[in-house]
Design a protein around this motif. Structure first.
Motif, PDB file in Angstrom:
ATOM      1  N   LEU A 284     -25.060  30.774  96.393  1.00  4.12           N
ATOM      2  CA  LEU A 284     -25.827  31.993  96.645  1.00  4.12           C
ATOM      3  C   LEU A 284     -25.103  32.826  97.689  1.00  4.12           C
ATOM      4  O   LEU A 284     -24.556  32.286  98.653  1.00  4.12           O
ATOM      5  CB  LEU A 284     -27.230  31.667  97.159  1.00  4.12           C
ATOM      6  CG  LEU A 284     -28.328  31.410  96.116  1.00  4.12           C
ATOM      7  CD1 LEU A 284     -28.052  30.136  95.350  1.00  4.12           C
ATOM      8  CD2 LEU A 284     -29.689  31.352  96.765  1.00  4.12           C
ATOM      9  N   PHE A 285     -25.071  34.116  97.472  1.00  5.64           N
ATOM     10  CA  PHE A 285     -24.496  34.972  98.497  1.00  5.64           C
ATOM     11  C   PHE A 285     -25.258  36.281  98.552  1.00  5.64           C
ATOM     12  O   PHE A 285     -25.796  36.750  97.554  1.00  5.64           O
ATOM     13  CB  PHE A 285     -22.992  35.201  98.270  1.00  5.64           C
ATOM     14  CG  PHE A 285     -22.632  35.858  96.975  1.00  5.64           C
ATOM     15  CD1 PHE A 285     -22.420  37.221  96.891  1.00  5.64           C
ATOM     16  CD2 PHE A 285     -22.463  35.099  95.827  1.00  5.64           C
ATOM     17  CE1 PHE A 285     -22.068  37.821  95.703  1.00  5.64           C
ATOM     18  CE2 PHE A 285     -22.112  35.693  94.624  1.00  5.64           C
ATOM     19  CZ  PHE A 285     -21.909  37.059  94.570  1.00  5.64           C
ATOM     20  N   ASP A 286     -25.326  36.832  99.745  1.00  5.92           N
ATOM     21  CA  ASP A 286     -25.994  38.111  99.941  1.00  5.92           C
ATOM     22  C   ASP A 286     -25.322  38.838 101.086  1.00  5.92           C
ATOM     23  O   ASP A 286     -24.563  38.250 101.855  1.00  5.92           O
ATOM     24  CB  ASP A 286     -27.484  37.908 100.225  1.00  5.92           C
ATOM     25  CG  ASP A 286     -27.752  37.675 101.701  1.00  5.92           C
ATOM     26  OD1 ASP A 286     -28.395  38.534 102.319  1.00  5.92           O
ATOM     27  OD2 ASP A 286     -27.311  36.633 102.226  1.00  5.92           O
ATOM     28  N   PHE A 287     -25.573  40.130 101.166  1.00  4.37           N
ATOM     29  CA  PHE A 287     -25.128  40.885 102.331  1.00  4.37           C
ATOM     30  C   PHE A 287     -26.263  41.767 102.790  1.00  4.37           C
ATOM     31  O   PHE A 287     -27.305  41.855 102.156  1.00  4.37           O
ATOM     32  CB  PHE A 287     -23.835  41.667 102.056  1.00  4.37           C
ATOM     33  CG  PHE A 287     -23.850  42.525 100.828  1.00  4.37           C
ATOM     34  CD1 PHE A 287     -24.348  43.809 100.856  1.00  4.37           C
ATOM     35  CD2 PHE A 287     -23.328  42.048  99.640  1.00  4.37           C
ATOM     36  CE1 PHE A 287     -24.345  44.608  99.737  1.00  4.37           C
ATOM     37  CE2 PHE A 287     -23.317  42.845  98.507  1.00  4.37           C
ATOM     38  CZ  PHE A 287     -23.818  44.124  98.553  1.00  4.37           C
ATOM     39  N   ALA A 288     -26.074  42.406 103.922  1.00 11.42           N
ATOM     40  CA  ALA A 288     -27.158  43.121 104.592  1.00 11.42           C
ATOM     41  C   ALA A 288     -27.802  44.151 103.682  1.00 11.42           C
ATOM     42  O   ALA A 288     -27.137  44.805 102.882  1.00 11.42           O
ATOM     43  CB  ALA A 288     -26.633  43.798 105.855  1.00 11.42           C
ATOM     44  N   GLY A 289     -29.128  44.282 103.838  1.00 10.44           N
ATOM     45  CA  GLY A 289     -29.844  45.274 103.044  1.00 10.44           C
ATOM     46  C   GLY A 289     -29.348  46.684 103.289  1.00 10.44           C
ATOM     47  O   GLY A 289     -29.315  47.514 102.370  1.00 10.44           O
ATOM     48  N   GLU A 290     -28.947  46.972 104.512  1.00 11.51           N
ATOM     49  CA  GLU A 290     -28.426  48.301 104.818  1.00 11.51           C
ATOM     50  C   GLU A 290     -27.107  48.538 104.082  1.00 11.51           C
ATOM     51  O   GLU A 290     -26.845  49.642 103.589  1.00 11.51           O
ATOM     52  CB  GLU A 290     -28.223  48.449 106.326  1.00 11.51           C
ATOM     53  CG  GLU A 290     -27.832  49.853 106.767  1.00 11.51           C
ATOM     54  CD  GLU A 290     -28.890  50.896 106.436  1.00 11.51           C
ATOM     55  OE1 GLU A 290     -28.517  52.079 106.299  1.00 11.51           O
ATOM     56  OE2 GLU A 290     -30.077  50.534 106.296  1.00 11.51           O
ATOM     57  N   THR A 291     -26.294  47.496 103.972  1.00 13.90           N
ATOM     58  CA  THR A 291     -25.047  47.612 103.218  1.00 13.90           C
ATOM     59  C   THR A 291     -25.340  47.825 101.734  1.00 13.90           C
ATOM     60  O   THR A 291     -24.680  48.619 101.063  1.00 13.90           O
ATOM     61  CB  THR A 291     -24.198  46.347 103.402  1.00 13.90           C
ATOM     62  OG1 THR A 291     -23.987  46.116 104.794  1.00 13.90           O
ATOM     63  CG2 THR A 291     -22.861  46.492 102.711  1.00 13.90           C
ATOM     64  N   PHE A 292     -26.337  47.106 101.233  1.00 12.24           N
ATOM     65  CA  PHE A 292     -26.745  47.281  99.829  1.00 12.24           C
ATOM     66  C   PHE A 292     -27.137  48.726  99.562  1.00 12.24           C
ATOM     67  O   PHE A 292     -26.737  49.330  98.562  1.00 12.24           O
ATOM     68  CB  PHE A 292     -27.911  46.337  99.539  1.00 12.24           C
ATOM     69  CG  PHE A 292     -28.577  46.562  98.205  1.00 12.24           C
ATOM     70  CD1 PHE A 292     -27.934  46.259  97.025  1.00 12.24           C
ATOM     71  CD2 PHE A 292     -29.868  47.096  98.145  1.00 12.24           C
ATOM     72  CE1 PHE A 292     -28.556  46.468  95.800  1.00 12.24           C
ATOM     73  CE2 PHE A 292     -30.490  47.307  96.942  1.00 12.24           C
ATOM     74  CZ  PHE A 292     -29.823  46.990  95.760  1.00 12.24           C
ATOM     75  N   ARG A 293     -27.912  49.303 100.472  1.00  9.85           N
ATOM     76  CA  ARG A 293     -28.333  50.698 100.289  1.00  9.85           C
ATOM     77  C   ARG A 293     -27.140  51.648 100.381  1.00  9.85           C
ATOM     78  O   ARG A 293     -27.042  52.612  99.611  1.00  9.85           O
ATOM     79  CB  ARG A 293     -29.387  51.070 101.337  1.00  9.85           C
ATOM     80  CG  ARG A 293     -29.963  52.475 101.175  1.00  9.85           C
ATOM     81  CD  ARG A 293     -31.109  52.699 102.157  1.00  9.85           C
ATOM     82  NE  ARG A 293     -30.654  52.714 103.527  1.00  9.85           N
ATOM     83  CZ  ARG A 293     -30.197  53.800 104.146  1.00  9.85           C
ATOM     84  NH1 ARG A 293     -30.134  54.959 103.497  1.00  9.85           N
ATOM     85  NH2 ARG A 293     -29.824  53.741 105.405  1.00  9.85           N
TER      86      ARG A 293
END
Length: 358
Positions: free
Chosen positions: A86-95
């Motif tokens: 699983l991997f994710d990055f910051a919600g602000e980066t996603f936006r």
């Protein structure tokens, strides 16, 4: 190994959901799935955030912008084991990445690939096998009155739509839309027959419900029980209650088990096709080598036959050349026999063609 991307806007609950999910399935219980942490980073991530939630009774810090979190588990279920990253990055980066750019445009995609901030993140996302897209309706309800206003709302909406436009052509049905923290807005979901109805009602401008009609939609609450507390700054806030239990995590785990099995089956199909293609290439190469050996053998035998006839004629004339031609014929015949013996044996295998998946 199935690579699962967990994406969502800021404060959509990615860190909390992954932590609670890992703790929920960390023990073997009957026929339930079992998640086994596979490296120190994964164990540390789970235990530190769990301590924050259950002992400190506070929320984990947000993922810093630009940071990529990668976690590795082994998912065991029904006698099968699936590697799961699983991997994710910051919600602000996603936006920032999906809310302000149209990544389906190759020129935009290439430009962002060269960006030191966006490039590495997009490279990881391009390797994803499964997408879990988190939606917190608080990001989309009454945002017009927030300090950042309509612009922020529109960027959040396009981030969801843009991510689906980018991933759906490749991942198809390996995408889930997950409404998080559903305990905090029951009035928005009660009475709706399907989660797709919630999507259509509260996010109509994204058109996701009508464009992507085969996506899995579900709702979860990782920490549904909260209590009011006062922070160090004197401001009230909701903190995790003692002994909370997640809602509907089984639906998300069922989706992950199913898609991990699909990813594994697809990988096995690709491997089988590669083996079949290699076998076919080997057979064709062996056939070509056999034809070349046979051609050399026929040539040698032809020369042998001609030399033998000439030798017989010269023997009749009582010349020494006759014996030499006969000996040459014997040598050429032996060489031809050797070429026949050295030709590859072609074994043809009947490899079934790939069967379309239902």
């Amino acid at each position: 190994m199935a690579r699962i991307a967990i994406l969502g806007t800021r404060e959509s609950g990615k860190t909390v959901l992954m932590t609670v999910l890992a703790k929920r399935y960390q023990n073997r219980v009957g026929d339930e799935p079992f998640l086994k942490a596979m490296d120190p980073r994964t164990m540390s991530f789970t235990e530190k955030n769990w301590h924050r939630l259950t002992v400190e009774r506070d929320w984990p810090p947000l993922t810093p912008p630009g940071e990529l979190m990668q976690l590795h588990w082994e998912l065991e279920h029904a006698g099968q084991s699936h590697g799961m990253q699983l991997f994710d990055f910051a919600g602000e980066t996603f936006r920032q990445v999906f809310g302000k750019h149209q990544l389906t445009d190759p020129a935009v995609r290439n430009r962002l690939s060269a960006d030191p901030f966006c490039g590495p993140l997009l490279a990881e996302l391009d390797r994803a096998d499964v997408l879990v897209l988190l939606i917190n309706l608080r990001d989309f309800i009454n945002r017009n009155n927030a300090p950042d206003g309509l612009e922020h709302l529109l960027e959040n909406q396009w981030a969801l739509r843009g991510a689906l436009d980018y991933f759906a052509p490749r991942l198809k049905n390996r995408i889930a839309l997950v409404f998080t923290q559903i305990d905090q807005y029951p009035e928005l979901v009660n009475g709706r027959a399907k989660w797709r109805d919630v999507l259509r009602e509260h996010l109509p401008s994204t058109q996701i419900a009508d464009i992507y009609q085969n996506l899995s939609c579900m709702g979860v609450a990782a920490v549904p029980e909260t209590e009011l507390a006062v922070g160090a700054d004197g401001q009230p806030f909701l903190r995790p209650a003692a002994n909370f239990s997640g809602w509907y995590l089984e639906s998300l785990m069922e989706f992950m088990v199913k898609t991990c099995a699909v990813v594994r089956a697809d990988a096995e199909d690709r491997e089988a096709q590669q083996i079949a293609a290699q076998l076919l290439a080997n057979e064709r190469q062996a056939e070509q080598q056999a034809k070349e050996c046979e051609a050399k053998a026929y040539k040698s035998l032809g020369w042998a036959g001609g030399s033998f006839v000439v030798g017989l004629l010269l023997v009749d004339k009582q010349t020494a050349w006759g014996g030499l031609f006969i000996v040459s014929a014997v040598v050429m015949a032996i060489l031809g026999a050797i070429e026949f013996g050295n030709r590859p044996v072609v074994r043809r295998r009947n490899v079934p063609p790939p069967v379309p998946k239902h």
